[in-house]
Motif scaffolding. Structure first.
Motif, PDB file in Angstrom:
ATOM      1  N   ALA A  83       2.231   1.727  -3.487  1.00  0.00           N
ATOM      2  CA  ALA A  83       1.165   2.189  -4.382  1.00  0.00           C
ATOM      3  C   ALA A  83       0.860   3.667  -4.161  1.00  0.00           C
ATOM      4  CB  ALA A  83      -0.092   1.348  -4.189  1.00  0.00           C
ATOM      5  N   LEU A  84       0.827   4.089  -2.912  1.00  0.00           N
ATOM      6  CA  LEU A  84       0.579   5.497  -2.598  1.00  0.00           C
ATOM      7  C   LEU A  84       1.686   6.389  -3.151  1.00  0.00           C
ATOM      8  CD1 LEU A  84      -0.913   7.789  -1.066  1.00  0.00           C
ATOM      9  CD2 LEU A  84       0.535   7.194   0.898  1.00  0.00           C
ATOM     10  N   ARG A 128       1.472   6.449  -6.991  1.00  0.00           N
ATOM     11  CA  ARG A 128       0.300   7.205  -7.434  1.00  0.00           C
ATOM     12  C   ARG A 128       0.518   8.709  -7.255  1.00  0.00           C
ATOM     13  NH1 ARG A 128      -3.053   4.438  -4.932  1.00  0.00           N
ATOM     14  NH2 ARG A 128      -3.207   5.644  -3.030  1.00  0.00           N
ATOM     15  N   GLU A 153       0.826  -1.203   0.000  1.00  0.00           N
ATOM     16  CA  GLU A 153       0.000   0.000   0.000  1.00  0.00           C
ATOM     17  C   GLU A 153       0.862   1.255   0.000  1.00  0.00           C
ATOM     18  OE1 GLU A 153      -0.393  -2.539   2.136  1.00  0.00           O
ATOM     19  OE2 GLU A 153      -2.372  -3.329   1.685  1.00  0.00           O
ATOM     20  N   ALA A 167       6.761   5.100 -12.971  1.00  0.00           N
ATOM     21  CA  ALA A 167       5.869   6.264 -12.905  1.00  0.00           C
ATOM     22  C   ALA A 167       6.528   7.488 -13.537  1.00  0.00           C
ATOM     23  CB  ALA A 167       5.488   6.557 -11.458  1.00  0.00           C
ATOM     24  N   ALA A 206       2.886   9.866  -9.948  1.00  0.00           N
ATOM     25  CA  ALA A 206       2.210   9.839 -11.249  1.00  0.00           C
ATOM     26  C   ALA A 206       1.226  10.990 -11.400  1.00  0.00           C
ATOM     27  CB  ALA A 206       1.492   8.504 -11.435  1.00  0.00           C
ATOM     28  N   GLU A 207       0.554  11.361 -10.307  1.00  0.00           N
ATOM     29  CA  GLU A 207      -0.479  12.393 -10.361  1.00  0.00           C
ATOM     30  C   GLU A 207       0.029  13.782  -9.988  1.00  0.00           C
ATOM     31  OE1 GLU A 207      -3.548  10.809  -7.852  1.00  0.00           O
ATOM     32  OE2 GLU A 207      -4.044   9.212  -9.284  1.00  0.00           O
TER      33      GLU A 207
END
Length: 186
Positions: free
Chosen positions: A64-65, A68, A61, A132, A71-72
């Motif tokens: 992934a955080l 993300r 997790e 990413a 990426a964002e």
């Protein structure tokens, strides 16, 4: 023992950390952890695959955080700026968890097997971050280099935060470590 108790996962983690501190990781058994928590071994295995997972349960997790958030990150940011956004997001996860992080770090530092697992976790995270960054348009060699820098900042920042006497947020310590890297490059 009751069939269901609230906070089972947290109770198991607390019991495991207590036993790791008292006896060491190798001498601690799943049976001992379950007994300390007032639960059964079967209940332990419903929550954790093995006694190592108490220390590494949130790794996927967290990765992934981090990925993300990178990426964002806003489009105008370069690789280190995007990684800074990711480091801020990761820092938030640790809010209120400094004592657990300190205990966890002490257990890992005392056990070669766990140190190896931690390095594997960080290598996986670096690879995912590089991916990413490539998705953001950063060329492959630069994306990998930036990701490795991001992991170094995370690792050093985490260690500084765990060892710090003050209660600064982890995100602030991460930003300070990143600024240190930027200063070295200048």
């Amino acid at each position: 023992m009751g069939r269901w108790e609230p906070n089972t996962r947290e109770r198991l983690a607390k019991a495991a950390m207590e036993l790791y501190a008292e006896r060491g990781f190798e001498q601690t058994t799943v049976a001992g952890i379950a007994q300390r928590a007032g639960l059964t071994e079967r209940t332990f295995f419903r929550h954790y695959a093995d006694k190592r997972e108490v220390l590494f349960a949130g790794s996927g997790e967290l990765e992934a955080l981090f990925v993300r958030a990178v990426a964002e990150a806003p489009g105008g940011l370069g690789p280190l700026g995007a990684l800074a956004v990711g480091l801020d997001a990761v820092g938030e996860v640790f809010t209120g968890r400094r004592e657990f992080a300190r205990q966890r770090q002490a257990v890992i530092a005392a056990t070669a097997e766990l140190q190896e697992r931690e390095l594997i976790k960080l290598a996986s995270m670096a690879a995912a971050l590089a991916g990413a960054l490539r998705e953001r348009g950063v060329e492959a060699p630069d994306a990998s280099l930036a990701a490795e820098v991001g992991i170094a900042v995370f690792k050093v920042g985490f260690e500084r935060w765990v060892e710090a006497a003050d209660e600064r947020p982890m995100g602030d310590v991460m930003r300070e470590a990143l600024d240190g890297v930027k200063g070295l490059v200048r």
